[in-house]
Design a protein around this motif. Sequence first.
Motif, PDB file in Angstrom:
ATOM      1  N   PRO A 206       0.926  -1.254  -0.014  1.00 22.48           N
ATOM      2  CA  PRO A 206       0.092  -0.122   0.164  1.00 22.48           C
ATOM      3  C   PRO A 206       0.888   1.238  -0.118  1.00 22.48           C
ATOM      4  CG  PRO A 206      -0.065  -0.858   2.336  1.00 22.48           C
ATOM      5  CD  PRO A 206       0.672  -1.821   1.349  1.00 22.48           C
ATOM      6  N   ARG A 207       0.347   2.315  -0.361  1.00 20.70           N
ATOM      7  CA  ARG A 207       1.038   3.633  -0.331  1.00 20.70           C
ATOM      8  C   ARG A 207       1.057   4.106   0.875  1.00 20.70           C
ATOM      9  NH1 ARG A 207      -2.809   7.393  -3.606  1.00 20.70           N
ATOM     10  NH2 ARG A 207      -1.160   9.026  -3.089  1.00 20.70           N
ATOM     11  N   PRO A 208       2.349   4.472   1.822  1.00 19.52           N
ATOM     12  CA  PRO A 208       2.184   4.673   3.164  1.00 19.52           C
ATOM     13  C   PRO A 208       1.504   5.823   3.264  1.00 19.52           C
ATOM     14  CG  PRO A 208       4.589   4.774   1.760  1.00 19.52           C
ATOM     15  CD  PRO A 208       3.431   4.721   0.872  1.00 19.52           C
ATOM     16  N   ARG A 209       0.996   5.963   4.504  1.00 22.54           N
ATOM     17  CA  ARG A 209       0.227   7.130   5.147  1.00 22.54           C
ATOM     18  C   ARG A 209       1.380   7.831   5.960  1.00 22.54           C
ATOM     19  NH1 ARG A 209      -3.481   3.859   8.801  1.00 22.54           N
ATOM     20  NH2 ARG A 209      -1.361   2.948   9.104  1.00 22.54           N
ATOM     21  N   VAL A 210       1.655   9.165   5.414  1.00 27.38           N
ATOM     22  CA  VAL A 210       2.620  10.124   5.867  1.00 27.38           C
ATOM     23  C   VAL A 210       2.226  11.093   6.698  1.00 27.38           C
ATOM     24  CG1 VAL A 210       4.598  11.580   5.338  1.00 27.38           C
ATOM     25  CG2 VAL A 210       4.153   9.308   4.372  1.00 27.38           C
ATOM     26  N   VAL A 211       2.135  11.360   8.018  1.00 24.71           N
ATOM     27  CA  VAL A 211       1.535  12.620   8.666  1.00 24.71           C
ATOM     28  C   VAL A 211       2.881  13.782   8.564  1.00 24.71           C
ATOM     29  CG1 VAL A 211       0.652  13.549  10.778  1.00 24.71           C
ATOM     30  CG2 VAL A 211      -0.086  11.266   9.830  1.00 24.71           C
ATOM     31  N   ALA A 246       6.213  11.897  -3.840  1.00 25.20           N
ATOM     32  CA  ALA A 246       7.071  10.488  -3.637  1.00 25.20           C
ATOM     33  C   ALA A 246       6.167   9.510  -3.776  1.00 25.20           C
ATOM     34  CB  ALA A 246       7.479  10.943  -2.372  1.00 25.20           C
ATOM     35  N   GLY A 247       4.723   9.632  -3.510  1.00 25.44           N
ATOM     36  CA  GLY A 247       3.843   8.435  -3.653  1.00 25.44           C
ATOM     37  C   GLY A 247       3.109   8.055  -2.606  1.00 25.44           C
ATOM     38  N   PHE A 350      16.346  12.680   2.981  1.00 29.23           N
ATOM     39  CA  PHE A 350      16.116  11.675   3.588  1.00 29.23           C
ATOM     40  C   PHE A 350      14.780  11.158   3.754  1.00 29.23           C
ATOM     41  CE2 PHE A 350      19.344  14.496   5.657  1.00 29.23           C
ATOM     42  CZ  PHE A 350      20.322  13.967   5.458  1.00 29.23           C
ATOM     43  N   VAL A 351      13.653  11.821   3.786  1.00 27.54           N
ATOM     44  CA  VAL A 351      12.023  11.351   3.816  1.00 27.54           C
ATOM     45  C   VAL A 351      11.821  10.951   2.336  1.00 27.54           C
ATOM     46  CG1 VAL A 351       9.763  12.072   4.482  1.00 27.54           C
ATOM     47  CG2 VAL A 351      11.887  13.480   5.609  1.00 27.54           C
ATOM     48  N   ARG A 352      12.164  11.329   1.293  1.00 25.86           N
ATOM     49  CA  ARG A 352      11.778  10.733   0.085  1.00 25.86           C
ATOM     50  C   ARG A 352      12.163   9.149   0.236  1.00 25.86           C
ATOM     51  NH1 ARG A 352       9.487  12.361  -4.851  1.00 25.86           N
ATOM     52  NH2 ARG A 352      10.248  10.953  -6.752  1.00 25.86           N
ATOM     53  N   PRO A 353      13.424   9.089   0.185  1.00 24.61           N
ATOM     54  CA  PRO A 353      13.864   7.530   0.097  1.00 24.61           C
ATOM     55  C   PRO A 353      13.268   6.745   1.117  1.00 24.61           C
ATOM     56  CG  PRO A 353      15.813   9.130   0.116  1.00 24.61           C
ATOM     57  CD  PRO A 353      14.569  10.000   0.532  1.00 24.61           C
ATOM     58  N   ALA A 354      13.032   7.304   2.391  1.00 28.92           N
ATOM     59  CA  ALA A 354      12.259   6.572   3.539  1.00 28.92           C
ATOM     60  C   ALA A 354      10.680   6.171   2.883  1.00 28.92           C
ATOM     61  CB  ALA A 354      11.976   7.162   4.757  1.00 28.92           C
ATOM     62  N   ILE A 355      10.092   7.170   2.380  1.00 28.44           N
ATOM     63  CA  ILE A 355       8.761   6.929   1.696  1.00 28.44           C
ATOM     64  C   ILE A 355       8.855   5.718   0.572  1.00 28.44           C
ATOM     65  CG2 ILE A 355       6.916   7.741   0.235  1.00 28.44           C
ATOM     66  CD1 ILE A 355       7.355  10.354   1.856  1.00 28.44           C
ATOM     67  N   ARG A 356       9.735   5.722  -0.293  1.00 32.26           N
ATOM     68  CA  ARG A 356       9.989   4.727  -1.405  1.00 32.26           C
ATOM     69  C   ARG A 356      10.220   3.627  -1.082  1.00 32.26           C
ATOM     70  NH1 ARG A 356       7.903   7.224  -6.019  1.00 32.26           N
ATOM     71  NH2 ARG A 356       9.614   6.315  -7.331  1.00 32.26           N
ATOM     72  N   THR A 357      11.161   3.499   0.207  1.00 31.48           N
ATOM     73  CA  THR A 357      11.347   2.265   0.836  1.00 31.48           C
ATOM     74  C   THR A 357       9.940   1.499   1.403  1.00 31.48           C
ATOM     75  OG1 THR A 357      13.784   2.799   1.291  1.00 31.48           O
ATOM     76  CG2 THR A 357      12.583   1.111   2.669  1.00 31.48           C
ATOM     77  N   LEU A 358       9.327   2.290   2.116  1.00 33.92           N
ATOM     78  CA  LEU A 358       8.079   1.927   2.607  1.00 33.92           C
ATOM     79  C   LEU A 358       7.176   1.248   1.335  1.00 33.92           C
ATOM     80  CD1 LEU A 358       7.022   4.532   5.142  1.00 33.92           C
ATOM     81  CD2 LEU A 358       7.607   2.190   5.920  1.00 33.92           C
TER      82      LEU A 358
END
Length: 440
Positions: A206-211, A246-247, A350-358
């Motif tokens: 699933p697409r990660p939920r980012v707050v 980022a998705g 830092f955050v974009r790579p974390a989102i893409r990893t999730l």
Amino acid sequence: MSSAATRPAGPDDLWSVDEHLEDILATVRPLEPIELHLLDAQGCVLVDDVTVPVALPPFDNSSMDGYAVRVADVAGASEEFPAVLEVVGDVAAGAGGLLRVGPGQAARIMTGAPLPPGAEAVVPVEWTDGGLGEGPVTGMRARSLAPEGAQGQVRVHRPAEARAHVRAQGSDVKAGDLALEAGTVLGPPQIALLAAIGRGTVRVRPRPRVVVMSTGSELVQPGEELGPGRIYDSNSFALTAAARDAGAIAYRVGAVADDADTLRAAIEDQLIRADLLVTTGGVSVGAYDVVKEALSYAGDEDEPGSGVEFRRLAMQPGKPQGFGSIGRDHTPLLALPGNPVSSYVSFELFVRPAIRTLMGLDDVHRPRTRATLRTDRALGSPKGRRQFLRGTYADGEVTPVGGAGSHLIGALARADALIVVPEDTESVAPGAEVEVVLLG
């Protein structure tokens, strides 16, 4: 989830950009796969290879509105000497129980309709008189208005080769072909293909939920009155938009005042809908840096291994950073600095790579390239810091935009690249080759 840091960080210790990013990516894990309906899977990453169960098209069909004919019956046809054929009926898209086209016959056929037995080609209606007994026509009359068009005679004014205007069975994909590879991001064309081969659901991450949450008592929401000493909150909007780009499915939380208890309560309220939390502001060394005050803890008995570590990085902008996890589910949290450029650059690194990893993607970074620096004077950079300058990139050249200040939002809005100046470089001359991170 807890930080995977492998080296101690003393009060005067600087982490490198690469060390901080490596720690984040070693800790964050892809989300567990779930089965979703096609439209719900848009933007998600496919977990398994998908093979084609049925050929596309599943049968020979017409690519034109016209007449299905035998090649020999229209050989040598012209406007002066047309081939006159008996019309044996209509073949519409979705038709079953097909007509048979025999010698001297034709079937009126619509785009997408199956090629009837006996027919070898399709002649477009524009090559015929449409059954009207006159010259070439430009189209067919609606069947409801002229049902007689499905019978009588039609004059064909041009010959047709075998298989002309026929979409062959399996000419798109064949049964057993690989339709989509695991790791594919599902956009509209991919969802169309899945639907076309009969897949109603698909297994994806699933697409990660980012707050996204900004902090600071000085922040006012856009559209409200700006009082003395106050500024509009731009970071939460920028980072929420960046997370969506980022998705992720991103949620923006209005600015939280500089109070540790209030911030902790706000974060705890958001944990139920977060796969990743991002804060901006309050991570430096000031007396009102509330994020450090609220989150600098190692967890407790109910949350073993949780906690957020605050670090200083050898970079500019974005020296103060925080990373760790919070809550019972050890939700990862990245704490970014509050200056707008620092915040955005930190997100990209830092955050974009974390989102893409999730999401479960293999390539989580923005593309990089080498470019020639176009500037009137040398660019300075602090020794021992990796500097990220804003720039515009085109045709192998990059031009700086604005200065090095971390508050220059206007310059950031014009930039589409980051110019990377290494830690061991204090000056970059005009015309030098530099590394560039492409932002869009």
